[in-house]
Design a protein around this motif. Structure first.
Motif, short mmCIF file in Angstrom:
data_model
loop_
_atom_site.label_atom_id
_atom_site.label_comp_id
_atom_site.label_asym_id
_atom_site.label_seq_id
_atom_site.Cartn_x
_atom_site.Cartn_y
_atom_site.Cartn_z
N GLY A 53 0.80 -1.21 0.00
CA GLY A 53 0.00 0.00 0.00
C GLY A 53 0.84 1.27 0.00
N ARG A 54 2.15 1.10 -0.07
CA ARG A 54 3.03 2.27 -0.25
C ARG A 54 4.28 1.79 -0.99
N GLU A 55 4.95 2.74 -1.64
CA GLU A 55 6.16 2.37 -2.36
C GLU A 55 7.36 2.37 -1.42
N LEU A 56 8.33 1.53 -1.74
CA LEU A 56 9.52 1.42 -0.90
C LEU A 56 10.76 2.02 -1.56
N GLY A 57 10.62 2.37 -2.83
CA GLY A 57 11.80 2.86 -3.55
C GLY A 57 12.78 1.76 -3.90
N ILE A 58 12.32 0.53 -3.87
CA ILE A 58 13.17 -0.61 -4.27
C ILE A 58 12.50 -1.28 -5.45
N ASP A 59 13.25 -1.43 -6.55
CA ASP A 59 12.67 -2.10 -7.72
C ASP A 59 12.77 -3.61 -7.60
N LEU A 60 11.73 -4.27 -8.06
CA LEU A 60 11.78 -5.72 -8.16
C LEU A 60 12.58 -6.08 -9.40
N HIS A 61 13.61 -6.92 -9.22
CA HIS A 61 14.43 -7.36 -10.35
C HIS A 61 14.02 -8.76 -10.78
N THR A 62 14.21 -9.03 -12.06
CA THR A 62 14.07 -10.42 -12.49
C THR A 62 15.41 -10.94 -12.99
N ASP A 63 16.43 -10.11 -12.82
CA ASP A 63 17.81 -10.53 -13.12
C ASP A 63 18.52 -10.62 -11.77
N LEU A 64 18.86 -11.85 -11.36
CA LEU A 64 19.39 -12.05 -10.01
C LEU A 64 20.73 -11.34 -9.82
#
Lengths: 350, 350
Positions: A53-64
């Protein structure tokens, strides 16, 4: 005190989300990055991905590798899969980059069971990189193995061990329900077992070998049985309605033999709403030994919350451990790590 | 495989006798010598001293240094006393001679509680001599501490902990019964508590500090209470007859406070024949946490047999441990050590 412990989370399913929320609440530890397998979620904010419900400023990666580079983690928590074959590529990448790993993949609880070769490879790789790798979770990893092992400490002799965990699948979604055959006809359930689509519990062999390895038993063979739990009344959850005569779940059990005798019996029926037919959920452990030990509790320890807690509570243990592959049975006694997680690191008490 | 593990036994009371019998049965370990405090038994054969019905060809010594010289033990098991002040001279002699020590003295379960100074001294002494020292036993050492600690591993947060052990003193002799005030009037019981002759359980503070130390709580103070359990019916054992109105035992409890709130409550009523008034014996642990945990078993884990098993099961752990003073909470997960004890030593698997 040392810098925050940086954690990289792998997986944003039900367990991954719970682990992320706990890490966000926990002093001394920082959710430094998150990786997920679903390519379509690349770049999504982790707060959004876990439904915060809020942004964390961390992007989800799909490249480990990219997420490791960005997060510079001390430890990663892997919540992406169940099987060692599926877990090993991610573990290998993490280890190669000098990151310790806590995996909740069921087969990682005692990985030598499913693949001695992969377990050996992870062990040497981790040793060479100076990091530790551990599998944990409520089951396998705790109720039907670690707790049994701990209770065995009061016994000078053991003839047999029986442990049972009866749970309710009501909180779970369709993928979990389908793996237990919920909603099938008994005939379709048996076909599903034969075809491998009805899986039941993953982890009996891991739990048995963890117990046997600790107490000193050689197990000759393990027999597993998957029987349909046929509903006698209508059992309804938010996800599914099981009519009388349909399958409400899977009565999965395993018996381990030693010198021709059954010595470890683990029973784990998983079904929706067992209470509707008078079956209470719960955990029980019975050791026929000298002295005998019997402990039980109802309802069962909540599996999701417990797995989330174990994954985070084991962070200091893994960072304190010698390099290599570990199981819950060869690390120091596990326990809650309240307050700042850093104060549970060796040599770091404030 | 390496040579037999040589064990020196200190004490030939009820626990010492049981430990000796277990060591005689156990593969891979040798009862290498025995020491007792009662001078009048010097030179008695240990088989006679422990009521084995046959001689063992091992003399009971009352000179500890002489028994160390003769036994050349790897490890000693101390079953001579309850309190650290009373235990330390023997431990110090053993450590000085390079012998690791497992003590069942209650205060040795977490010795920093009763005496930080002595605990520190033992720790440095053991480190300097390259040996390990451990306190263990059913309680303190297991049911009301180690098992609580282990169960806490599934919790991400804990509000309070309550653990209870209800036992039956019927198997015990007059010295144990008298320490619990059995057979006294309620008035005499209260006077005994005030004068220190009615002791109740030894080990609440040790258990509390072991739990708090592991999970990360600072305890401000501990309140202990000893109340007479007054018999409502005649309670008879081989040793004693308690008439209605007399004291059948001691309801001893301890409450630990943190930030002004009671957070750990341990309850351990010890009495003769509680079943005559409808009270079942048993062990129970309840953690008010996330998730909640509740496990219980009845009857209680048999204390004598369990303490004997723990003392022997911890031998490989102590020989594997880093030099210094340890508690059950900082060693690897304890467990039964079935078969040859030597195969549980690190680097010694056959």
């Amino acid at each position: 005190m040392r810098d925050m412990i940086r954690v990289l989370l792998l997986g944003t399913g039900q367990m991954g989300c719970g682990i992320a929320r706990l890490l966000l609440d926990k002093p001394g530890v920082e959710l430094a990055g998150a990786y997920g397998r679903r390519a379509e979620r690349t770049g999504m904010d982790v707060g959004t991905a876990i439904g915060l419900g809020r942004e964390l400023g961390i992007d989800l990666h799909t490249d480990l590798e990219a997420s490791i580079d960005q997060a510079r983690p001390d430890v990663a928590i892997q919540a992406t899969c169940s099987r060692i074959e599926d877990a090993m590529a991610e573990i290998s990448t993490l280890v190669e980059h000098g990151v310790s790993v806590i995996s909740i993949a069921e087969q990682m609880a005692y990985p030598v069971t499913a693949s001695p070769a992969i377990a050996e490879q992870i062990h040497w790789h981790a040793q060479s990189k100076g990091v530790a790798v551990l599998g944990t979770g409520i089951n396998p990893g705790f109720v039907l193995d670690l707790l049994v092992i701990t209770l065995s400490a009061v016994c000078s002799d053991i003839r047999s061990i029986t442990a049972r965990r009866v749970n309710d699948l009501s909180p779970y979604g369709l993928s979990v329900l389908s793996a237990q055959g919920v909603g099938l006809t008994p005939q379709a359930f048996r076909e599903g077992v034969a075809q491998g689509t009805v899986v039941g519990h993953i982890g009996f062999a891991e739990s048995i070998h963890m117990i046997a390895g600790a107490i000193g038993w050689q197990i000759e063979r393990i027999e597993e049985q998957r029987e349909p739990i046929v509903a006698g009344v209508r059992r309804q959850t938010a996800q599914v309605t099981v009519e009388p005569g349909q399958v409400a779940g899977c009565l999965h059990s395993a018996i381990a033999y030693r010198a021709g005798e059954p010595v470890i019996t683990l029973i784990h029926p998983q079904q929706v709403r067992p209470e509707l037919e008078g079956e209470a959920t719960g955990d029980s452990i019975e050791i026929d030994g000298t002295p005998p030990v019997r402990l039980a509790g109802s309802p069962e320890i909540a599996g999701g919350e417990a797995t989330i807690a174990l994954a985070v509570n084991m962070i200091p243990q893994v960072l304190n451990a010698a390099p290599g592959l570990h199981s819950m049975a060869d690390l120091p006694v596990p326990h809650a790590m309240l307050g700042d997680l850093r104060k549970h690191l060796h040599g770091a008490r404030s």
